[in-house]
Design an enzyme around this catalytic site. Structure first.
Site, PDB file in Angstrom:
ATOM      1  N   ASP A   1      20.605  78.718 136.792  1.00 41.37           N
ATOM      2  CA  ASP A   1      19.826  77.835 135.930  1.00 41.37           C
ATOM      3  C   ASP A   1      20.328  76.410 136.158  1.00 41.37           C
ATOM      4  OD1 ASP A   1      18.244  76.962 133.674  1.00 41.37           O
ATOM      5  OD2 ASP A   1      20.071  77.019 132.471  1.00 41.37           O
TER       6      ASP A   1
ATOM      7  N   ASP B   1      19.597  73.241 133.635  1.00 40.83           N
ATOM      8  CA  ASP B   1      19.925  72.497 132.426  1.00 40.83           C
ATOM      9  C   ASP B   1      21.030  73.183 131.628  1.00 40.83           C
ATOM     10  OD1 ASP B   1      17.643  70.288 132.103  1.00 40.83           O
ATOM     11  OD2 ASP B   1      16.752  72.095 132.937  1.00 40.83           O
TER      12      ASP B   1
ATOM     13  N   GLU C   1      20.014  68.629 129.006  1.00 39.29           N
ATOM     14  CA  GLU C   1      18.677  69.216 129.068  1.00 39.29           C
ATOM     15  C   GLU C   1      17.751  68.070 129.471  1.00 39.29           C
ATOM     16  OE1 GLU C   1      17.573  72.369 128.475  1.00 39.29           O
ATOM     17  OE2 GLU C   1      19.571  73.176 128.012  1.00 39.29           O
TER      18      GLU C   1
ATOM     19  N   ARG D   1       6.591  70.313 123.991  1.00 36.38           N
ATOM     20  CA  ARG D   1       7.513  69.221 124.290  1.00 36.38           C
ATOM     21  C   ARG D   1       6.943  68.265 125.337  1.00 36.38           C
ATOM     22  NH1 ARG D   1      12.696  72.470 125.897  1.00 36.38           N
ATOM     23  NH2 ARG D   1      11.098  74.009 126.413  1.00 36.38           N
TER      24      ARG D   1
ATOM     25  N   SER E   1      14.874  76.936 137.571  1.00 28.40           N
ATOM     26  CA  SER E   1      14.947  76.281 136.269  1.00 28.40           C
ATOM     27  C   SER E   1      13.620  76.301 135.534  1.00 28.40           C
ATOM     28  CB  SER E   1      15.401  74.824 136.455  1.00 28.40           C
ATOM     29  OG  SER E   1      15.319  74.091 135.268  1.00 28.40           O
ATOM     30  N   GLY E   2      13.718  76.358 134.212  1.00 31.71           N
ATOM     31  CA  GLY E   2      12.541  76.166 133.378  1.00 31.71           C
ATOM     32  C   GLY E   2      12.258  74.694 133.182  1.00 31.71           C
TER      33      GLY E   2
ATOM     34  N   LYS F   1      11.967  83.686 136.580  1.00 35.15           N
ATOM     35  CA  LYS F   1      13.336  83.736 137.094  1.00 35.15           C
ATOM     36  C   LYS F   1      13.653  85.139 137.630  1.00 35.15           C
ATOM     37  CE  LYS F   1      15.137  79.914 134.391  1.00 35.15           C
ATOM     38  NZ  LYS F   1      16.314  79.327 133.732  1.00 35.15           N
TER      39      LYS F   1
ATOM     40  N   ASP G   1      22.424  79.886 130.449  1.00 35.10           N
ATOM     41  CA  ASP G   1      22.905  79.732 129.072  1.00 35.10           C
ATOM     42  C   ASP G   1      21.866  80.028 128.008  1.00 35.10           C
ATOM     43  OD1 ASP G   1      21.506  77.209 129.779  1.00 35.10           O
ATOM     44  OD2 ASP G   1      22.149  76.605 127.770  1.00 35.10           O
TER      45      ASP G   1
END
Length: 290
Positions: free
Chosen positions: A80, A82, A89, A125, A169-170, A214, A237
């Site tokens: 990952d 962030d 982030e 977001r 990554s998201g 992922k 995380d």
């Protein structure tokens, strides 16, 4: 056989502590991977009180990992970004520039804790970033983003020993591309922020890369490389990392949310990213890029 590894911040691991647990668990000879920082020994079975000892060691600033000895050195790193390979982030940093930092940070925290649907939380977001100049991405990268300690050494050492490295990554490709190049990842996957006329539109490209994506990356990359999922060390995380963490041969919850840590047998709270080398049996004297 199983390997018991102790990891602390540099200078924080007392030999007496290692000796005490070694004696109580009937372990073999201790091997120091880094003086006063990391040590290991083997045991014949997983001790019944592993988690009780793990909990006690948290108060001393020491991480404890117990895992099968066979196959612990991995052929691939799946990470990952962030709060894992970087200390921030990215979307929260962009939101701060847009003046909606607190609102977005609250949504991010809830999503990473598994309290919100990741896709919906990401859309919400990103929508708040509408109208933000696209150039701000470069400013955030230059001024706000810092690498997680130990990351360059982790990448350099695993790659020097033949491992493949993928950043999944998201977050957003504008960030993963830069971080992947800096650290030496072989490939990166993330979401795309849509811009028009030099401004963010408040939209994210489809399909959204979340938890399942992922897992898909894990399946696709291992198949392409001709290796097994057991050959992979995954690290993350947040709740959207759980799929890959539980599927990989070794899934590391790094400074993770409680929901994530509870699902992982390897939890790192006190060491930096070099802890991922220690748990594979790498000693400090073979680290690259130190």
């Amino acid at each position: 056989m199983f390997t018991v590894t102790f990891i602390s911040k540099k200078g924080g691991l007392e030999p007496a502590l290692v000796t005490s647990v070694q004696s109580a668990w009937g372990g073999g000879d201790a091997v120091w991977l880094a003086l006063d920082e990391a040590a290991e020994f083997e045991v014949a079975r997983i001790p019944d009180n592993r988690w009780e000892v793990w909990s006690d060691l948290q108060d001393l600033g020491v991480d404890l990992v117990v895992q099968p000895s066979e196959g612990r050195r991995k052929k691939m790193l799946l990470a990952d970004m962030d709060s894992t390979m970087i200390q921030q982030e990215c979307i929260d940093e962009l939101a701060d520039e847009a003046g909606v930092g607190e609102r977005v940070a609250a949504i991010t925290a809830a999503a990473m804790n598994g309290e919100l649907d990741f896709d919906g939380a990401l859309r919400e977001r990103v929508e708040l970033l509408k109208g933000l100049p696209e150039s701000v991405i470069g400013d955030v990268l230059d001024k706000r983003i810092t690498l997680m300690p130990g990351g360059p050494v982790l990448l350099a050492t695993m790659k020097a020993h033949g491992a493949y490295a993928a950043l999944v990554s998201g977050g957003f490709t504008a960030f993963t591309a830069a971080i992947a190049e800096t650290l030496g990842f072989d490939e990166n996957r993330a979401n795309t922020l849509i811009a028009d006329g030099g401004e963010l539109t408040g939209e994210v490209g489809l399909p959204i890369l979340g938890k399942q994506a992922k897992v898909d990356a894990l399946e696709e990359i291992t198949a392409r490389l001709g290796i097994s999922e057991t050959d992979v060390l995954a690290v993350g995380d947040g709740a959207n990392d759980l799929g890959m963490l539980t599927r990989a041969g070794t899934g590391v919850a790094l400074h993770a949310k409680p929901l994530v840590a509870a699902e992982c047998d390897v939890r790192i709270y006190h060491g930096d990213l070099t802890a991922l080398l220690f748990i594979q049996g790498y000693a400090w004297d073979v680290f690259s890029n130190c």
